[in-house]
Scaffold this motif. Structure first.
Motif, PDB file in Angstrom:
ATOM      1  N   ASN A  63      -8.937   0.765   6.404  1.00  0.00           N
ATOM      2  CA  ASN A  63      -9.770   1.535   5.491  1.00  0.00           C
ATOM      3  C   ASN A  63     -11.218   1.495   5.962  1.00  0.00           C
ATOM      4  N   GLU A  79       0.828  -1.211   0.000  1.00  0.00           N
ATOM      5  CA  GLU A  79       0.000   0.000   0.000  1.00  0.00           C
ATOM      6  C   GLU A  79       0.859   1.258   0.000  1.00  0.00           C
ATOM      7  N   GLU A  80       1.885   1.283   0.851  1.00  0.00           N
ATOM      8  CA  GLU A  80       2.768   2.446   0.950  1.00  0.00           C
ATOM      9  C   GLU A  80       4.161   1.981   1.346  1.00  0.00           C
ATOM     10  N   ILE A  81       5.154   2.689   0.873  1.00  0.00           N
ATOM     11  CA  ILE A  81       6.535   2.449   1.286  1.00  0.00           C
ATOM     12  C   ILE A  81       7.236   3.803   1.319  1.00  0.00           C
ATOM     13  N   SER A  82       7.991   4.045   2.396  1.00  0.00           N
ATOM     14  CA  SER A  82       8.685   5.326   2.480  1.00  0.00           C
ATOM     15  C   SER A  82       9.933   5.199   3.354  1.00  0.00           C
ATOM     16  N   ASP A  96       9.619   2.438   6.308  1.00  0.00           N
ATOM     17  CA  ASP A  96       8.269   2.108   6.765  1.00  0.00           C
ATOM     18  C   ASP A  96       7.467   1.568   5.594  1.00  0.00           C
ATOM     19  N   VAL A  97       6.660   0.559   5.879  1.00  0.00           N
ATOM     20  CA  VAL A  97       5.822  -0.076   4.867  1.00  0.00           C
ATOM     21  C   VAL A  97       4.427  -0.242   5.435  1.00  0.00           C
ATOM     22  N   GLU A  98       3.445  -0.062   4.578  1.00  0.00           N
ATOM     23  CA  GLU A  98       2.096  -0.471   4.921  1.00  0.00           C
ATOM     24  C   GLU A  98       1.660  -1.446   3.845  1.00  0.00           C
ATOM     25  N   TYR A  99       1.190  -2.610   4.285  1.00  0.00           N
ATOM     26  CA  TYR A  99       0.747  -3.622   3.332  1.00  0.00           C
ATOM     27  C   TYR A  99      -0.623  -4.134   3.737  1.00  0.00           C
ATOM     28  N   ARG A 114      -4.886  -4.183   6.978  1.00  0.00           N
ATOM     29  CA  ARG A 114      -3.676  -3.392   6.737  1.00  0.00           C
ATOM     30  C   ARG A 114      -2.738  -3.489   7.923  1.00  0.00           C
ATOM     31  N   HIS A 116       1.189  -2.156   9.382  1.00  0.00           N
ATOM     32  CA  HIS A 116       2.294  -1.199   9.290  1.00  0.00           C
ATOM     33  C   HIS A 116       3.548  -1.887   9.822  1.00  0.00           C
TER      34      HIS A 116
END
Length: 121
Positions: A114, A70-73, A80-83, A90, A92
């Motif tokens: 979500n 979902e997100e990677i930064s 940090d990752v959100e999958y 979800r 983190h």
């Protein structure tokens, strides 16, 4: 300390989770790596054997239910990752790395979920 691509290592981690490749996933971790999971109570795992015990059932579930990035930064000292699992749950995770370019520490916890889609046709 050698230069290495932290984001690239985490992308390899994501790929291993998507494909259910336990050997690839474990090879990304340092021998003395530690994982703290707060997704269902707080549990601690250390070393390859304990990480294998943690990851084996999860990878089986991820490959069946579906695993999505979902997100990677980048963050100071790591990534940090959100999958998501099955398109909805979800998680983190924060990754820290050894000087040799291996994952040394992973901390995961439930992410903000979500909200349900309440739109009308």
């Amino acid at each position: 300390m050698r230069d290495f691509d932290q984001m690239g290592i985490v992308i390899d981690w994501v790929d291993a989770c998507r494909t259910g490749d336990l050997a690839m996933l474990l090879d990304l971790y340092a021998d003395d790596a530690q994982l703290e999971c707060s997704c269902n109570g707080t549990n601690h795992y250390r070393g390859r054997s304990e990480l294998e015990t943690y990851w084996q059932p999860r990878l089986n579930a991820y490959s069946t239910a579906g695993f999505g990035l979902e997100e990677i930064s980048p963050v100071p000292n790591g990534v940090d990752v959100e999958y998501s699992v099955a398109g909805s749950l979800r998680i983190h995770a924060t990754f820290r790395f050894s000087p040799e370019g291996k994952i040394y520490s992973t901390v995961c916890e439930p992410a903000r979920q979500n909200p349900p889609d309440r739109s009308c046709c």
